[in-house]
Design a protein around this motif. Structure first.
Motif, mmCIF file in Angstrom:
data_model
loop_
_atom_site.group_PDB
_atom_site.id
_atom_site.type_symbol
_atom_site.label_atom_id
_atom_site.label_comp_id
_atom_site.label_asym_id
_atom_site.label_seq_id
_atom_site.Cartn_x
_atom_site.Cartn_y
_atom_site.Cartn_z
ATOM 1 N N ALA A 1 35.578 43.748 37.616
ATOM 2 C CA ALA A 1 35.899 43.006 38.840
ATOM 3 C C ALA A 1 35.653 43.848 40.086
ATOM 4 C CB ALA A 1 37.363 42.550 38.795
ATOM 5 N N ALA B 1 38.547 41.655 44.451
ATOM 6 C CA ALA B 1 39.059 41.432 43.105
ATOM 7 C C ALA B 1 40.561 41.227 43.157
ATOM 8 C CB ALA B 1 38.725 42.628 42.222
ATOM 9 N N ASP C 1 41.738 37.962 32.901
ATOM 10 C CA ASP C 1 40.525 38.393 32.208
ATOM 11 C C ASP C 1 40.866 39.321 31.047
ATOM 12 O OD1 ASP C 1 38.078 37.365 33.299
ATOM 13 O OD2 ASP C 1 37.278 39.410 33.077
ATOM 14 N N ASP D 1 43.296 37.625 38.642
ATOM 15 C CA ASP D 1 42.066 37.393 37.888
ATOM 16 C C ASP D 1 41.846 38.494 36.859
ATOM 17 O OD1 ASP D 1 41.723 35.169 39.399
ATOM 18 O OD2 ASP D 1 40.108 35.981 40.640
ATOM 19 N N ILE D 2 42.046 39.714 37.293
ATOM 20 C CA ILE D 2 41.854 40.847 36.391
ATOM 21 C C ILE D 2 42.747 40.712 35.164
ATOM 22 C CG2 ILE D 2 42.247 43.321 36.143
ATOM 23 C CD1 ILE D 2 41.397 43.610 39.107
#
Lengths: 222, 222, 222, 222
Positions: free
Chosen positions: D16, D25, D33, D29-30
DNA sequence: AATGAATGAGCCTTCATTCAT
DNA sequence: GATGAATGAAGGCTCATTCAT
């Protein structure tokens, strides 16, 4: 204070709750302070709320003793009142007990949680009964005054509580040095004399000029 | 209370802070209470802390008036003291003012934040000065007593503060019905009489019928 | 740079985007920097993305000129290459143009957004065509080399771009003082000589011993 | 890449950060993921910034090996330079290593954060020393050139870095198919030959057929 | 008996944007 | 033409809690 994890937890939590309140104290800080794992708090107490209750219980157990020693009905009532006041004051500054005990109780009383009822029943109520008894002995009929004489008792204890609840304000108003020079004996004497005078069981508090002084008083009162 | 977002925010926040403390009150709840968006708090005040300060400012602005009316030096000092006490009590129960004003101030005084200094300077200090002046007028020499006479003043105001700080306890001790029957006038009379008697400026509070034991009194006083 | 709100906005935004990237730059900071209201950005450009595109457009308009002056086909190809290189280097440090123009373009090229296609078409492509033409003139047949000779062109421009893209690294490696002593003329000479030598159109770059020198060189070559 | 949460987090974050930058980033989201909870990032690393540093550390650990294998001083310097260049290129395209390792490092070098100093010291500086040593062996005296010969080294590495930093541009300029046909071996050969020729240690890159202009070229060719 | 790892809910704050004027 | 006020969404982070060991 204690060597086992449970004891250290209560001590650390008590300090944190007293200082920063229930919401302001985090379990992480408490655990790290107590030197135990985060999970320990759940292991020993279930949750934060129960830990708080445990702190309160510990505080009220250790605190309730001193003023009640004044309960001995064989003493003269003035001495009993003085002993009661001194006992309350001493409990606040007792170096043998963790400082947080009183602070936590005061917090709970000012902003009661669901745990307050128990504290009231086991700690406050006995104090109140003792004081009422002393006052009744001191000034028979006080219980028959309006509102069952509660305001009289409140006038006495409020003076004691002030130095605990409003300590920061008092410090700032008086100046740190002057405030820190106040000691338990002086305050107990002052509050006892103030209250006894109000109850008509002692001279007015204001120094030498007030003591002699029917003459003075006459001119001033309307 | 107010129609604009800023005003509604202060009102909602004041209530929340007074009731649940700074940490216990969440900005989400406050905003939803005020009927504004979460971001409004940042727009109008910057952050939660500044909102808290704004609440404190509003509280101290509206509160400081009443007891100070007793400042009029042309009145007899007994009346001034009674007025001062009644003013403080009234401010606590004034139906025209939000209930949180006093509660918030008391919280701040019991557990000062960095905003406390300002409150002390602008709100508490003037009250203290006024009271000291009244007491000096009432009993010349009180300022020269140990610790500059502060304990005497504290003995007076503590009785007033008790009913605000420890209202929950008083309610539970007296019983709800009895407690709610207390009104400002009765309390002002009681506290004024208690204090005046202690200062040697009025009869003991238990009334003339309670004063038979002149003899006793003599022996007890030191 | 510009006096109207729109111009100041582009300038402030360009600086911010170049320095902190699209996501790292906040519209609030940009507007406050430009001395306009937050809503102005929406008023003039629609949204943040469109403002970014406007910055990019401004940057490419002002930047694309210099290296292309080397396009004059009447000059000897060595001079054209030198001019091209110098032009690109100069654009990077041109004190007459905002510093952010080049930086923003480089950002866009390293991490293209949807606006990159336009920049490529209007700014990069013409540069590339010019360079290819110069190189072909310099060394006929270069376009026929593997991969259409692109790697040769890349080897030339990469040397120029290095000083813009990796300026921070170069500064730290060389030391600040030494790095800041590099000027456009020196670098243009160095890169042109390096590239011409590689293309077989000039002496090897290594110092005096390399210049005179069939003899010297013989000893060194394998 | 890794099976434990910490490793998956670094891998997801690295991708990211490399792709969208630090600000672009989001931790949400990280984490999604990486298949872990949002709080895991705080538990394992403390905060986003520290996660970023951890990514950088992982990247530089795995990357620094290849070009340094060229350090073996027993090889002829031309082979060492070729090895160095190929090593850097290979690290960029190594299918055994996460793609983000190089991209993240390049981002950090182009727009250094506070973590850059460490990367420079542990990753960049050794590369630079190795290259300088190779160049000095190849062309004694290069370190004595203006600015300590840094520009010569920069001219070499810049060609390598170009294909990493400006890959998107190269793709668009050359066309996707043509660009993707470039392989490490071809590029290493090209860059090594270009650089060696510039240093006078090899033939010009346009080959013998490009040598009509005898005079100039003769002195340069081998 | 006790813990390191992990979780989901919630925290305060800031984002880019839009509305009413 | 331009702005102060306000918005919903999302930001990074911390909370008290629980799980598997």
């Amino acid at each position: 204070m204690a060597d086992d994890a449970r004891g250290r937890l209560i001590d650390a939590a008590g300090r944190a709750f007293a200082e920063r309140g229930f919401e302001g104290a985090s379990v992480r800080d408490i655990c790290s302070d107590a030197g135990v794992n985060v999970a320990a708090i759940n292991y020993h107490f279930g949750d934060k709320q129960s830990l708080y209750v445990a702190c309160l219980e510990q505080a009220q157990c250790s605190e309730s003793q001193q003023p009640l020693r004044a309960a001995d009905p064989s003493l003269p009532p003035e001495a009993r009142l003085h002993g009661f006041i001194r006992g309350m004051l001493a409990a606040q500054g007792d170096p043998d007990r963790p400082l947080w005990h009183n602070a936590l109780m005061l917090r709970e009383m000012a902003h009661p949680t669901s745990a307050a009822a128990e504290v009231l029943k086991r700690y406050i109520r006995p104090l109140a009964e003792t004081l009422r008894e002393i006052l009744e002995q001191l000034s028979p009929g006080v219980s028959g005054m309006p509102h069952d004489g509660w305001p009289v008792g409140f006038s006495v204890v409020s003076q004691v509580l002030f130095y605990a609840v409003h300590r920061p304000v008092a410090r700032l108003l008086m100046g740190e040095a002057e405030h820190d020079a106040l000691d338990v004996d002086f305050l107990a004497d002052h509050i006892a004399r103030f209250s006894l005078a109000a109850l008509g069981r002692g001279p007015a508090i204001v120094g030498p000029s007030a003591a002699p002084s029917a003459g003075t008083r006459k001119t001033v009162s309307r």
